[in-house]
Design a protein around this motif. Sequence first.
Motif, PDB file in Angstrom:
ATOM      1  N   LEU A   1       0.825  -1.215   0.000  1.00 27.78           N
ATOM      2  CA  LEU A   1       0.000   0.000   0.000  1.00 27.78           C
ATOM      3  C   LEU A   1       0.854   1.257   0.000  1.00 27.78           C
ATOM      4  CD1 LEU A   1      -2.665  -0.712   2.702  1.00 27.78           C
ATOM      5  CD2 LEU A   1      -3.072  -0.240   0.296  1.00 27.78           C
ATOM      6  N   GLU A   2       0.207   2.385  -0.269  1.00 29.71           N
ATOM      7  CA  GLU A   2       0.893   3.660  -0.055  1.00 29.71           C
ATOM      8  C   GLU A   2       1.210   3.737   1.433  1.00 29.71           C
ATOM      9  OE1 GLU A   2      -2.916   4.758  -0.991  1.00 29.71           O
ATOM     10  OE2 GLU A   2      -2.156   3.266  -2.426  1.00 29.71           O
TER      11      GLU A   2
ATOM     12  N   SER B   1     -23.860  20.806  10.125  1.00 29.78           N
ATOM     13  CA  SER B   1     -25.292  20.696  10.256  1.00 29.78           C
ATOM     14  C   SER B   1     -25.706  19.236  10.325  1.00 29.78           C
ATOM     15  CB  SER B   1     -25.961  21.352   9.060  1.00 29.78           C
ATOM     16  OG  SER B   1     -27.325  21.069   9.072  1.00 29.78           O
ATOM     17  N   GLU B   2     -26.713  18.968  11.131  1.00 28.31           N
ATOM     18  CA  GLU B   2     -27.158  17.574  11.245  1.00 28.31           C
ATOM     19  C   GLU B   2     -28.302  17.270  10.293  1.00 28.31           C
ATOM     20  OE1 GLU B   2     -27.530  16.808  15.461  1.00 28.31           O
ATOM     21  OE2 GLU B   2     -25.402  17.192  15.725  1.00 28.31           O
TER      22      GLU B   2
ATOM     23  N   HIS C   1     -29.525  -3.495  -5.443  1.00 28.06           N
ATOM     24  CA  HIS C   1     -28.469  -2.629  -4.915  1.00 28.06           C
ATOM     25  C   HIS C   1     -28.403  -1.278  -5.614  1.00 28.06           C
ATOM     26  CE1 HIS C   1     -26.672  -6.409  -3.112  1.00 28.06           C
ATOM     27  NE2 HIS C   1     -26.834  -5.582  -2.105  1.00 28.06           N
TER      28      HIS C   1
ATOM     29  N   ASP D   1     -25.183   7.687   3.575  1.00 27.07           N
ATOM     30  CA  ASP D   1     -25.043   6.251   3.374  1.00 27.07           C
ATOM     31  C   ASP D   1     -26.385   5.689   2.924  1.00 27.07           C
ATOM     32  OD1 ASP D   1     -23.821   3.732   3.399  1.00 27.07           O
ATOM     33  OD2 ASP D   1     -24.728   3.284   5.349  1.00 27.07           O
ATOM     34  N   MET D   2     -26.358   4.685   2.062  1.00 29.55           N
ATOM     35  CA  MET D   2     -27.615   4.105   1.590  1.00 29.55           C
ATOM     36  C   MET D   2     -27.407   2.636   1.263  1.00 29.55           C
ATOM     37  SD  MET D   2     -27.493   6.208  -1.978  1.00 29.55           S
ATOM     38  CE  MET D   2     -27.056   7.743  -1.220  1.00 29.55           C
ATOM     39  N   LYS D   3     -28.492   1.905   1.274  1.00 29.94           N
ATOM     40  CA  LYS D   3     -28.393   0.481   0.994  1.00 29.94           C
ATOM     41  C   LYS D   3     -28.039   0.285  -0.477  1.00 29.94           C
ATOM     42  CE  LYS D   3     -30.835  -1.150   4.828  1.00 29.94           C
ATOM     43  NZ  LYS D   3     -31.377   0.116   5.386  1.00 29.94           N
ATOM     44  N   SER D   4     -26.973  -0.399  -0.710  1.00 28.69           N
ATOM     45  CA  SER D   4     -26.502  -0.509  -2.074  1.00 28.69           C
ATOM     46  C   SER D   4     -25.348  -1.488  -2.108  1.00 28.69           C
ATOM     47  CB  SER D   4     -26.018   0.865  -2.542  1.00 28.69           C
ATOM     48  OG  SER D   4     -25.372   0.750  -3.771  1.00 28.69           O
ATOM     49  N   SER D   5     -24.863  -1.795  -3.291  1.00 29.49           N
ATOM     50  CA  SER D   5     -23.654  -2.597  -3.382  1.00 29.49           C
ATOM     51  C   SER D   5     -22.499  -1.641  -3.543  1.00 29.49           C
ATOM     52  CB  SER D   5     -23.707  -3.511  -4.598  1.00 29.49           C
ATOM     53  OG  SER D   5     -23.612  -2.730  -5.759  1.00 29.49           O
ATOM     54  N   THR D   6     -21.294  -2.143  -3.285  1.00 28.30           N
ATOM     55  CA  THR D   6     -20.128  -1.283  -3.404  1.00 28.30           C
ATOM     56  C   THR D   6     -20.039  -0.701  -4.812  1.00 28.30           C
ATOM     57  OG1 THR D   6     -19.130  -2.855  -1.919  1.00 28.30           O
ATOM     58  CG2 THR D   6     -17.695  -1.179  -2.842  1.00 28.30           C
TER      59      THR D   6
ATOM     60  N   ILE E   1     -22.743   1.970  -5.622  1.00 26.61           N
ATOM     61  CA  ILE E   1     -22.547   3.233  -4.926  1.00 26.61           C
ATOM     62  C   ILE E   1     -21.348   3.959  -5.519  1.00 26.61           C
ATOM     63  CG2 ILE E   1     -21.036   2.564  -2.993  1.00 26.61           C
ATOM     64  CD1 ILE E   1     -24.073   4.594  -2.407  1.00 26.61           C
ATOM     65  N   GLN E   2     -20.333   3.183  -5.907  1.00 31.98           N
ATOM     66  CA  GLN E   2     -19.167   3.817  -6.533  1.00 31.98           C
ATOM     67  C   GLN E   2     -19.574   4.490  -7.827  1.00 31.98           C
ATOM     68  OE1 GLN E   2     -16.663   4.362  -4.987  1.00 31.98           O
ATOM     69  NE2 GLN E   2     -16.632   2.790  -3.405  1.00 31.98           N
TER      70      GLN E   2
ATOM     71  N   LYS F   1     -19.354  12.919  -8.372  1.00 31.78           N
ATOM     72  CA  LYS F   1     -18.058  13.547  -8.208  1.00 31.78           C
ATOM     73  C   LYS F   1     -17.638  14.294  -9.470  1.00 31.78           C
ATOM     74  CE  LYS F   1     -13.956  12.493  -5.714  1.00 31.78           C
ATOM     75  NZ  LYS F   1     -13.267  11.480  -4.962  1.00 31.78           N
TER      76      LYS F   1
END
Lengths: 449, 428
Positions: free
Chosen positions: A14-15, A151-152, A185, A305-310, A313-314, A321
Motif C-alpha cells: 500500500l501507499e 449541520s445535522e 443494490h 449512506d444508503m443500501k446498495s452494493s459497493t 454506490i461507486q 463527483k
Amino acid sequence: MHESQTVERLTTSLEPPSGAPDAKTRRYDRQLRLWAASGQAALRICSHFGHFTLLDSRKVTGADAGNNFFLDGLKSVGKSRAEEAVNGLRELNDGVQGVADTRDIKQVLSSQKDWLKTFDVVVAHNAHPDIIDDLAALLWPETHLLIESHSETAASLRIDKAFPALLEYAMSLPLDTMDITDHAHIPYPVILVRALEEWRRERQQATGAPSTSDEKKAFKERIRKMMRKFDEENFEEAEAQAWRCWTPTVVPSEIQQLFTLYSSSSSSPSSFPALVSALSQFAQNNPASPQYTSGLLPLTSGLPDMKSSTEAIQAEKKVFKEYLSKDVDDASCGYVPQKCACVEGSERERVERNQPGIKGANKLSMQPRETATHLALAAVRFSVGQSARAPSADIPTTAAFLGGLVAQEVIKMITKQYVPISAGDAASSGDGELGVCVVDLVETWTGVI
Amino acid sequence: MASSEDTHDWEGRYYHIDQILDTPGPRTDEAFLAGDGVKNFLRKEAKILVIGAGGLGCEILANLALTGFKDIHVIDMDTIDISNLNRQFLFRPKDVGKSKAIVAAEFIMNRVPGVKVSPYFGKIQDKDDAYYLQFNLVICGLDSVEARRWMNATLVNLVDPENPESLKPLIDGGTEGFKGQARVILPTITSCYECSLDMLNKPTAFPICTIANTPRLPEHCIEWASVLEWPRVHGDKKMDTDNPDDISWLYSVAAARAKEFKIEGVTWSLTQGVVKNIIPAIASTNAIIAASCCNEAFKIATSSAAYLNNYFMLIGTEGIYSYTFEHEKRDDCPVCGGEALELSISPDTTLEELIEMLTERQDIQIKNPSLSTSTKQLYLRAPPQLEEATRPNLQKKLPELLGPSGGELNVTAGTLPFSATVIIKFTT
C-alpha cells in the motif's frame, strides 16, 4: 500463518500506511475529531490561541486568591493579577504564549485603540457598561463568517432537478432485465430520479412533482411496484425518501441573504466575499442546467449512506463527483474575479463543499466580541434574586459555567465551524437583536434573548 | 469569621461564597442555616466523593475545592494518556502513565491550601457499602455507561427507609463534543440513571453481511479488519486497542480493503476512533457541565438555594441551546421502580432469543444475564457446572420452561448489582 503472510504482503504494497500520529496530533486527538485539521490550524494561527494577552491593571486581593484556581493562593495576594494568572495559565500548555499586560482598559481605550484591533477575539468580563459600549463601538464593523456548520440535516441530493449525467445514468438502467442482485443494490437517489422522470414523461412535462396527497401516495405505490422481489431494501428506502422528489431544491434563505449582503462588496480584500459573489453568480447562471435559470447552488460533496452494493454506490459517487468537480470549476474559475486570485485553493474548496452549511450574519449578533461581552454581562446578572442577595459575588461555579460558554463560542468563531449563539436568527433579523445568553443557576437553565 | 481558626484561610478568602451563605435568597429553602452553621458544615463536616478524574473530574475537583468543600475523595482506575492533556488541566506531559486520581489529588492540594483530597487508584467495584455510606453526596464525571449504572444501582440499594442519612444524592455529568448533560438523582425519590437508559443513543451496529460483502463506508472496512480479519489472522490473541501497533495493523488491513472497493476516507485516526469508540471531547464543554454539577452539589450540601429538578441538557453545536426538565421515574425500572417489567412475546421464542432480547432492548440492556423462576434455575452463567447443566434450556421454547401461560422470571444482570423481575406473557 500462510494467511497472515498474504495479508502482510498485501498491506506492505500500500501507499505509506502512515503509522501512529505524532505527539502533537495525539495531544489534540479528542478535539481534532470535532473540527479536524483545518479548525486546529485556525486555532494555532490565530494569535489568541498560539498567543493570548491578559489585560488587568489590578492587584490580587484575598478574595481573588480564594476564587481563582490559576492564582497561587495567599502567595499571589498583592501581586499583579494579570501576571499571576498568566503564570498559572501558561503552565497548561507550553505551546501557547501568554502575555500579562497591566494597563488599565480605560487608558487603552482612550489612547491605544488600534492595539485592541490587532486581536482576533476580545473577551471582556465583569466590565463596566461604559467600557462594554466603547469596546462594542470600536470593534463593531467585524463580521463573523461560518464555513462548516456541521449541520445535522441532510444535504439536498437535488432529486427534483437532477443534473443531466445523473438523469442519463438513471434512465439507462435496464430495470426489468438486469441481474436481480444488482437490482436490489441500486442506490435510492437513482431510483427516485428514475421514478420521477417516468412520472414526468407520462405527463409530458419537463418539471414538476406529485403535489396532492393522492398523487404522493400513488407515487410511493409506483416505487413499490418497481420492486422485483418483496424484500428489496433499497426500494423501501426510496419509498421512505420519496419526499425528496417534491421538496424543491432552492438556495437556502441564509445563503440568499449572504448574496444580498455581499452584492456590493467586490472591493473587499478578503477572499470570502469574492467566493460568495462567485456562488451568487453561479446560482443565477447555472450553465449546467439551462432550463432552470436560477436557484441552484453547486452540488455538495457529501452523499448519505444508503443500501446498495459497493459497485453501484461507486458508480453513483463517480457520477456525482465528476459533476461536482465541474460545478466547483464553474463556480470558482468562471466567477471569482481575477483580482481575487489570491483565494487559497483549500479555502475555496472548503467554502464550496460546505455551502449549504455556510451561514453568515452581519452586525452585532454575530460579533465575536459582542457575543462574548454580552455573555459575560449575563454572568453578572445571572438572576435577579441572586444579584440582590449577593451584589458583588462571583461564585466559582457560576464563573466556570460562563467561562465555559464563552470559550465554546470563541472556539466556534475561530475555527469557523459549528454555529455560534443566535446565528440562525441573526441573518434574518438583520441588525435587530443581540445574542445575549441568560443563565439561571438556581433552577439551572439557559436562554437566548 | 467562622473559619478564622483554620490556619490555611486568609482574610477575604471566601468573600464571594460567603455572600451566598450569609443571607437567604428569594428561592431558598427554609432549612437553610445562614451564617456559621452552614459554613461549618460545608468546610468541616461535608464529605464528597468524585467518581472519575478525567475531563469532567479535573474540573469538578477544582470547582469543589474553590467552593469550600475540604474533604474530597476521588476514584479513577485510569492512568494519564497524552490525549488527555488537551483538557485534563491538572496533568502535565511528565505525568503521562501515572494514576489520574493520585496526580489530580496532589495538584489540588498544592494549589488550594487546606483542602484534603483522598485518591483511590482502582475500580468503584472494589469498594463496599460501608465505604459509600460515609459520603454526603456523590458526583460522577464518567464516560462509561456501565460504571454509571453500577454506581447508580449501588446508591439506590444503599437507601434504608429507616435511615435518612443513607440516601446519598447522585449528581451525574456527561459530555460529547459541544453537547452535555447534568442531572440530580435522589435515589428512590427521583428518576434514576437506569430509568433513562432508553435516552442513550443506540450504538451504530453494521450488519455483518454489509461488512463482509458490500462495504460502502470507511467504517465498514475498519469493522471488517477488526471483527473478521483480526480473529482469522491472530486466532485467540486479543486485540489491544491501546497498542498503536495493533491499530496500525488494523489500519493497513482496512486501507487495503478500502482500496479494493474504491472507498475513500480510511485513516489511522478513524480506525482508532471506530475500534475504541472514541467520543470527541473539549475543555469548554467539560467546564460548563462540571460547573453545573458542582453548583448543584454546593446548593444541595448547603441548602442555600433550590436545586436542579432534575435534568439539564446542553446543545452547543448551534448557538447555545439548553433544555431543563423533570425526567420521570419509571415504575418498572429494574433498579428503583419496584414493579415488574411485562414482556409480551411469541410462544415460539426460545430462552436464547429471550436473552438476546433482554440484551438489546434499549430500556433493559442487561448483558450476560442469568435467569431463574422462583422454583428453578433456567440458565446460569456460573459456576461452569451449573452453566453446563442449564445450557440445554437455551434451545427450549419458553412455554416448555414457564408453562403455557407464561410467568415470572428473575433476571440477574451480569456485572451490575441488581436483578429485574420480568413477567412473560405469550401473544396468541
